[in-house]
Design a protein around this motif. Structure first.
Motif, PDB file in Angstrom:
ATOM      1  N   ILE A 143     104.397  28.450   4.245  1.00 29.88           N
ATOM      2  CA  ILE A 143     104.785  27.530   3.174  1.00 29.88           C
ATOM      3  C   ILE A 143     104.185  26.163   3.473  1.00 29.88           C
ATOM      4  O   ILE A 143     104.330  25.638   4.577  1.00 29.88           O
ATOM      5  N   VAL A 144     103.499  25.586   2.492  1.00 31.10           N
ATOM      6  CA  VAL A 144     102.917  24.256   2.669  1.00 31.10           C
ATOM      7  C   VAL A 144     104.006  23.190   2.571  1.00 31.10           C
ATOM      8  O   VAL A 144     104.143  22.325   3.444  1.00 31.10           O
ATOM      9  N   ARG A 182     108.742  21.348   6.372  1.00 31.31           N
ATOM     10  CA  ARG A 182     107.465  22.044   6.507  1.00 31.31           C
ATOM     11  C   ARG A 182     106.299  21.060   6.505  1.00 31.31           C
ATOM     12  O   ARG A 182     105.287  21.300   7.133  1.00 31.31           O
ATOM     13  N   LYS A 183     106.426  19.959   5.793  1.00 31.30           N
ATOM     14  CA  LYS A 183     105.269  19.097   5.533  1.00 31.30           C
ATOM     15  C   LYS A 183     105.092  17.959   6.522  1.00 31.30           C
ATOM     16  O   LYS A 183     104.155  17.174   6.394  1.00 31.30           O
ATOM     17  N   GLY A 184     105.976  17.800   7.498  1.00 28.92           N
ATOM     18  CA  GLY A 184     105.780  16.758   8.498  1.00 28.92           C
ATOM     19  C   GLY A 184     106.603  15.510   8.288  1.00 28.92           C
ATOM     20  O   GLY A 184     106.419  14.525   9.004  1.00 28.92           O
ATOM     21  N   GLY A 185     107.532  15.531   7.312  1.00 33.22           N
ATOM     22  CA  GLY A 185     108.524  14.468   7.165  1.00 33.22           C
ATOM     23  C   GLY A 185     109.844  14.957   7.734  1.00 33.22           C
ATOM     24  O   GLY A 185     109.911  15.973   8.421  1.00 33.22           O
ATOM     25  N   ALA A 222     120.677  23.704 -12.850  1.00 31.59           N
ATOM     26  CA  ALA A 222     119.411  23.744 -12.119  1.00 31.59           C
ATOM     27  C   ALA A 222     118.871  25.161 -12.135  1.00 31.59           C
ATOM     28  O   ALA A 222     119.633  26.133 -12.127  1.00 31.59           O
ATOM     29  N   ARG A 223     117.559  25.281 -12.156  1.00 33.05           N
ATOM     30  CA  ARG A 223     116.923  26.586 -12.070  1.00 33.05           C
ATOM     31  C   ARG A 223     116.150  26.678 -10.758  1.00 33.05           C
ATOM     32  O   ARG A 223     116.629  26.244  -9.723  1.00 33.05           O
ATOM     33  N   ASP A 224     114.958  27.234 -10.768  1.00 36.49           N
ATOM     34  CA  ASP A 224     114.271  27.551  -9.522  1.00 36.49           C
ATOM     35  C   ASP A 224     113.808  26.309  -8.759  1.00 36.49           C
ATOM     36  O   ASP A 224     113.328  25.336  -9.357  1.00 36.49           O
ATOM     37  N   LEU A 225     113.915  26.395  -7.428  1.00 39.19           N
ATOM     38  CA  LEU A 225     113.268  25.442  -6.536  1.00 39.19           C
ATOM     39  C   LEU A 225     111.915  26.025  -6.165  1.00 39.19           C
ATOM     40  O   LEU A 225     111.826  27.155  -5.672  1.00 39.19           O
ATOM     41  N   GLY A 226     110.837  25.272  -6.403  1.00 40.80           N
ATOM     42  CA  GLY A 226     109.491  25.788  -6.214  1.00 40.80           C
ATOM     43  C   GLY A 226     108.884  25.373  -4.889  1.00 40.80           C
ATOM     44  O   GLY A 226     109.039  24.229  -4.447  1.00 40.80           O
ATOM     45  N   PHE A 227     108.140  26.316  -4.268  1.00 40.73           N
ATOM     46  CA  PHE A 227     107.441  26.061  -3.012  1.00 40.73           C
ATOM     47  C   PHE A 227     106.009  26.565  -3.118  1.00 40.73           C
ATOM     48  O   PHE A 227     105.747  27.632  -3.683  1.00 40.73           O
TER      49      PHE A 227
END
Length: 326
Positions: free
Chosen positions: A14-15, A192-195, A73-78
């Protein structure tokens, strides 16, 4: 309970978090809030939907507003690294006996929907339509000048289980809140992204979406937004802050959109890319955990959230109570 171990070689890559879909009851009212007040950019608009991106983003959208009868709320996107990762992700969720449904999404390549073990709806894709950069078109910078979507925070009925599942996917815990009496997790921040985080979990009735956060240039942009909201009819939409979190060290503001969806305006956290970075522990009763300056959050912050479509929340397993503002 021990923290989940970092999985540096997850089954698929996952990015980062990518986008969220929110159902709103009045598109014109929501447009005035997200576009005219916050400053997000419209990338497409129909009678039933508005697609938005922030100013540094090259993907087509980071938030989709859909017209509906009730707010949810609906989908959380990755975003995953590649089409091969998408296939590996499908295999992973099927092996967990979690549903996989391939869906058509505007402006996205192959996309599938699934859910995590507690029922949070998720979608994964590898490619989204790219748009020309606008980060140097300063005439577009309005409102709070949102630069990018930063993270999701969800209520979880069992934070230990949530953190363990996402750690298996390669998310790494950066900070966590532990209940001293039970040694269980009350909250966890994973990235995942470094934060500090792409995904966070807060103990509570769930699963529900606690908030979506947007990164802005400086704390002064948050002050400007407060002045704007206070003089354009949105003073009651200001829920908490401004302040500086103890956890993450970020400067923050929490606001509610016209349907009650919670949005965090966020900046100034820190880099977490080192694979051996040690997570920071916080005690649930530490007054500086919520806000470095010691101010506790209001009760609404611990109890209210957006219900996910088609998901029935359940009470949390952990009954521990944080410090709550009177």
């Amino acid at each position: 309970m021990p923290l989940p171990k970092h999985n540096l070689y997850p089954p698929f890559n996952i990015v980062r978090l990518s986008h969220v879909e929110l159902v709103v009851t009045d598109l014109a009212r929501s447009r005035a809030f997200y576009v005219d007040t916050l400053g997000l950019q419209v990338t497409d608009e129909t009678k039933d939907a508005i697609y938005l991106r922030a100013l540094e983003e090259r993907g087509h959208h980071c938030i989709v507003l859909k017209k509906g009868e009730k707010a949810e709320a609906r989908d959380l996107g990755f975003k995953v690294y590649s089409e091969e990762d998408l296939d590996r992700a499908e295999a992973f969720f099927k092996a967990k006996d979690l549903p996989v449904e391939w869906v058509e999404r505007p402006y996205q390549s192959r996309t599938f929907r699934t859910r995590d073990p507690h029922g949070i709806p998720l979608e994964f894709y590898s490619k989204m339509d790219r748009l020309p950069p606008i980060h140097q078109k300063y005439a577009l910078y309005k409102g709070v000048k949102p630069l990018r979507i930063d993270h999701f925070n969800c209520f979880s009925p069992n934070v230990d289980e949530s953190a363990a599942f996402y750690a298996e996917l390669g998310f790494r815990v950066t900070e966590y809140t532990e209940d001293e009496a039970t040694k269980r997790l009350w909250a966890a921040w994973l990235h995942r992204k470094g934060g500090v985080h792409d995904m966070a979990f807060t103990n509570g009735k769930g699963p529900r979406l606690h908030h979506v956060a947007f990164w802005v240039p400086t704390p002064l942009n948050i002050i400007d937004l407060l002045d704007l909201m206070a003089t354009t009819g949105y003073i009651s939409n200001i829920e908490r802050g401004p302040g500086r979190h103890g956890i993450s060290n970020a400067f923050f503001l929490y606001i509610r959109d016209p349907d009650g969806h919670r949005i965090e305006i966020y900046c100034s956290d820190y880099q977490t890319v080192d694979p051996d970075l040690e997570p920071i522990r916080w005690d649930l009763k530490d007054p500086q955990r919520q806000t470095l300056w010691g101010a506790p959050a209001p009760r609404s912050w611990f109890e209210e959230g957006s219900v996910f479509a088609g998901v029935t929340p359940r009470d949390s397993d952990l009954a521990a109570t944080p410090i709550v503002a009177p």
